[in-house]
Structure formats: C-alpha cells, structure tokens
Enzyme design. Structure first.
Site, PDB file in Angstrom:
ATOM      1  N   LYS A 100       0.829  -1.205   0.000  1.00  0.00           N
ATOM      2  CA  LYS A 100       0.000   0.000   0.000  1.00  0.00           C
ATOM      3  C   LYS A 100       0.867   1.260   0.000  1.00  0.00           C
ATOM      4  O   LYS A 100       2.081   1.195   0.261  1.00  0.00           O
ATOM      5  CB  LYS A 100      -0.930  -0.046   1.218  1.00  0.00           C
ATOM      6  N   TYR A 141     -12.805  -2.315  -3.547  1.00  0.00           N
ATOM      7  CA  TYR A 141     -13.251  -2.476  -2.154  1.00  0.00           C
ATOM      8  C   TYR A 141     -14.768  -2.402  -2.018  1.00  0.00           C
ATOM      9  O   TYR A 141     -15.273  -2.085  -0.945  1.00  0.00           O
ATOM     10  CB  TYR A 141     -12.595  -1.405  -1.277  1.00  0.00           C
ATOM     11  N   ASN A 207      -2.129   0.001   6.705  1.00  0.00           N
ATOM     12  CA  ASN A 207      -1.613  -1.233   7.298  1.00  0.00           C
ATOM     13  C   ASN A 207      -0.729  -2.027   6.323  1.00  0.00           C
ATOM     14  O   ASN A 207      -0.710  -3.250   6.318  1.00  0.00           O
ATOM     15  CB  ASN A 207      -2.753  -2.082   7.868  1.00  0.00           C
ATOM     16  N   HIS A 210      -1.998  -5.679   1.355  1.00  0.00           N
ATOM     17  CA  HIS A 210      -3.286  -6.341   1.103  1.00  0.00           C
ATOM     18  C   HIS A 210      -3.000  -7.758   0.611  1.00  0.00           C
ATOM     19  O   HIS A 210      -1.990  -7.991  -0.063  1.00  0.00           O
ATOM     20  CB  HIS A 210      -4.070  -5.591   0.026  1.00  0.00           C
ATOM     21  N   GLU A 221      -8.938 -10.525  -8.386  1.00  0.00           N
ATOM     22  CA  GLU A 221      -8.018  -9.420  -8.113  1.00  0.00           C
ATOM     23  C   GLU A 221      -6.807  -9.469  -9.050  1.00  0.00           C
ATOM     24  O   GLU A 221      -6.311  -8.431  -9.489  1.00  0.00           O
ATOM     25  CB  GLU A 221      -7.590  -9.471  -6.645  1.00  0.00           C
TER      26      GLU A 221
HETATM   27  P1  RTP Z   1      -6.901  -6.716   3.069  1.00  0.00           P
HETATM   28  O1  RTP Z   1      -8.237  -6.905   2.395  1.00  0.00           O
HETATM   29  O2  RTP Z   1      -6.322  -5.326   2.865  1.00  0.00           O
HETATM   30  O3  RTP Z   1      -5.914  -7.783   2.757  1.00  0.00           O
HETATM   31  O4  RTP Z   1      -7.108  -6.781   4.625  1.00  0.00           O
HETATM   32  P2  RTP Z   1      -8.032  -7.755   5.461  1.00  0.00           P
HETATM   33  O5  RTP Z   1      -8.643  -8.810   4.604  1.00  0.00           O
HETATM   34  O6  RTP Z   1      -7.211  -8.167   6.637  1.00  0.00           O
HETATM   35  O7  RTP Z   1      -9.140  -6.735   5.965  1.00  0.00           O
HETATM   36  P3  RTP Z   1     -10.560  -6.352   5.342  1.00  0.00           P
HETATM   37  O8  RTP Z   1     -11.587  -6.575   6.408  1.00  0.00           O
HETATM   38  O9  RTP Z   1     -10.757  -6.990   4.011  1.00  0.00           O
HETATM   39  O10 RTP Z   1     -10.385  -4.779   5.154  1.00  0.00           O
HETATM   40  C1  RTP Z   1      -9.804  -4.229   4.010  1.00  0.00           C
HETATM   41  C2  RTP Z   1      -8.988  -3.044   4.436  1.00  0.00           C
HETATM   42  O11 RTP Z   1      -9.852  -2.072   5.019  1.00  0.00           O
HETATM   43  C3  RTP Z   1      -9.127  -1.357   6.007  1.00  0.00           C
HETATM   44  N1  RTP Z   1      -9.830  -1.469   7.287  1.00  0.00           N
HETATM   45  N2  RTP Z   1      -9.848  -0.508   8.174  1.00  0.00           N
HETATM   46  N3  RTP Z   1     -11.319  -0.880  11.475  1.00  0.00           N
HETATM   47  C4  RTP Z   1     -10.794  -0.207  10.449  1.00  0.00           C
HETATM   48  O12 RTP Z   1     -10.503   0.948  10.511  1.00  0.00           O
HETATM   49  C5  RTP Z   1     -10.537  -0.970   9.222  1.00  0.00           C
HETATM   50  N4  RTP Z   1     -10.956  -2.203   8.992  1.00  0.00           N
HETATM   51  C6  RTP Z   1     -10.491  -2.522   7.748  1.00  0.00           C
HETATM   52  C7  RTP Z   1      -7.758  -1.958   6.117  1.00  0.00           C
HETATM   53  O13 RTP Z   1      -6.860  -1.173   5.335  1.00  0.00           O
HETATM   54  C8  RTP Z   1      -7.946  -3.334   5.513  1.00  0.00           C
HETATM   55  O14 RTP Z   1      -6.724  -3.817   5.022  1.00  0.00           O
HETATM   56 MG    MG Z   2      -9.734  -8.338   2.808  1.00  0.00          MG
END
Ligand code: RTP
Ligand code: MG
Length: 267
Positions: A100, A141, A207, A210, A221
C-alpha cells in the site's frame, strides 16, 4: 536468504510442509493457549527485522502513469487441464499481494517487504507499480461499501503509488495473509509483532499490505491488476515448470522465471 540468480526449486523449499508436519506431530503442545490462537506465532515464524540495505527506490523503479484498471474480467470457467492441475495437491496457488502507499513511500520498508516475500519462498510471478484511480479503489473495495472505514480506505489507496504482485506458493493465500498479520495494527503489534503489519503498519487503514482472502477473490483481483495475465495459460504452461524448477530470480525485474528461459514467459 535467497541468492539472486542462483537456481532454486520449490521441491527443496518444504518449510511450509514441515510446519504442517510439526503441527501434526504436536510440538505446539507445550505452548501457552494464547500462542496457539495466533496463527503467526503458532506457525513458528522466524523473527525478522527491517534491514538497511540497497533499496528498490532508486534506479529501475518505475512509476506508471495513472491508468484505469480493466473492468474486472472474472474468468468463471476453467478448462479441464487447468482444473486437474488445480486439484493436484502439489499445484502452486496464486494470490494477489499489494504493498500500500504508506509502505511504497518508504524505500527501506518497501524493500523489507519484498525481501520477506523472497525469504518465505514465494515465487514472484508478476510485479508492477501503479497509481490507482479512486474509481478503481471503489470497485476493488466494493464489498466494504457503507462501512465506516470505506471512504478513508478508498482515498488512502488512491493517494500514492502501490506495488502489485502475483505470488505463487503451494499455500500462497494463507501464507501471505499469515505473513501480513491481523488487519488492525494495534492487534498485530501485540499478537504478531514480527508480521508485516505488526512491524510496519501505521494505522488500521495504513496497514502496509493487502492479500486476497480466497481462491475466487485471488482470480478476480489478479485479473484486475494484471489484465494481460492468463491464469489458465499460466497453469498449463508455466506452473509445471516453475513447480519442478530450477527457478531463477531476476533482481532487475523482481520476478522469478524458469531457468534457461531468460525471463518472463507468456502472460
Ligand atoms: P486486506 O483486504 O487489505 O488484505 O485486509 P483484510 O482482509 O485483513 O481486511 P478487510 O476486512 O478486508 O479490510 C480491508 C482493508 O480495510 C481497512 N480497514 N480498516 N477498522 C478499520 O478501521 C478498518 N478495517 C479494515 C484496512 O486497510 C484493511 O486492510
Ligand atoms: Mg480483505
């Protein structure tokens, strides 16, 4: 540590299998309960740290101009050869990994994440850097549309260059997600401090990385970021060669290739 240019094979890189084996044989039995809950800890991660060294931010790093991503071609069908390869327990799995804007902005962090990919024996099938348009982020997203973090996530992802990878490994999706660590950085620092997010994450939005969360989303993707890449063709032509090796790594291109082919095969 991978030696650039030195042929390597996945056959010899059985660390993941040995992790699974270790789990079955039960050496985790003595670990405290909270370690067992955390996959990164339970997997017995090697500790790793940011190492200062030659950075990828100088020569050879190309930022592509802003460009629209393809309209999410989803390959919903599969030829029988590809289906049978995918059924094989030995087949390499593909995942999409993104670095990112917060990490791409810092060459040492960018290089550290790249080294983490190499040291965990992923094959880098494709790599590119790009600036994302806001509309592309919104589409990518869309599953999070309406959630409180959606708007700031979209704005952040369009705020600077990102790096996209197609990674291959026998267990690419889960391994990359374990390496990334938990989504929320505060949690990552506590339960998986050596993970990528635990080490470099700034906030829950910024963070670092991804990773695709399933085979279906990986295909979707990958097609979005690498519209010229044919997953089917890769499984038919490149995967068997990459799996059996020998495989070389090109430091210039940042990708792996079958030894003797001199570089990228057909997309
Ligand atoms: P990613 O898709 O980025 O690999 O991450 P992930 O599966 O672990 O998390 P996801 O639930 O799919 O969320 C996508 C991205 O949204 C942002 N996010 N912010 N509580 C918050 O502020 C929050 N929750 C999610 C993060 O950048 C996350 O990577
Ligand atoms: Mg995710």
């Amino acid at each position: 540590m991978h030696v650039p240019g030195k042929p390597t094979t996945l056959q010899g890189n059985s660390h993941l299998a040995s992790r699974r084996g270790a789990t079955r044989r039960g050496p985790r039995a003595g670990l405290p309960r909270e370690r067992l809950k955390d996959p990164a800890r339970a997997a017995g991660y090697p500790a790793w740290r940011l190492v200062a060294g030659p950075c990828a931010g100088g020569q050879g790093r190309v930022f592509l101009p802003r460009e629209p991503l393809a309209a999410w071609p989803w390959n919903g069908w599969m030829r029988s050869e590809m289906a049978s390869i995918l059924r094989s327990p030995q087949a390499l799995q593909l995942t999409l990994a993104l670095i990112k804007p917060d990490a791409v902005a810092h060459p040492l962090i960018l290089e550290a994440v790249h080294q983490q990919i190499l040291s965990n024996k992923f094959l880098i099938v494709r790599m590119r850097e790009l600036l994302w348009r806001k509309e592309d982020c919104q589409r990518f997203y869309r599953e999070h549309e309406g959630r409180f973090f959606y708007q700031r996530l979209v704005e952040f992802m369009a705020s600077g260059p990102i790096r996209a990878y197609i990674l291959a490994h026998k267990d690419a999706i889960q391994l990359w997600r374990t390496l990334m660590g938990p989504t929320r950085v505060f949690r990552a620092r506590h339960v998986a401090p050596d993970s990528i997010r635990g080490s470099f994450g700034l906030t829950d939005t910024r963070n670092t990385t991804h990773g695709s969360d399933s085979v279906v989303s990986a295909s979707r993707e990958i097609a979005a970021f690498f519209p010229d890449f044919s997953e089917q063709r890769w499984y038919e032509e490149e995967e068997p060669q990459l799996r059996c090796g020998p495989v070389c790594y090109s430091p210039e291109g940042g990708v792996h290739y079958v030894a003797g082919t001199g570089g990228l095969g057909p997309a």
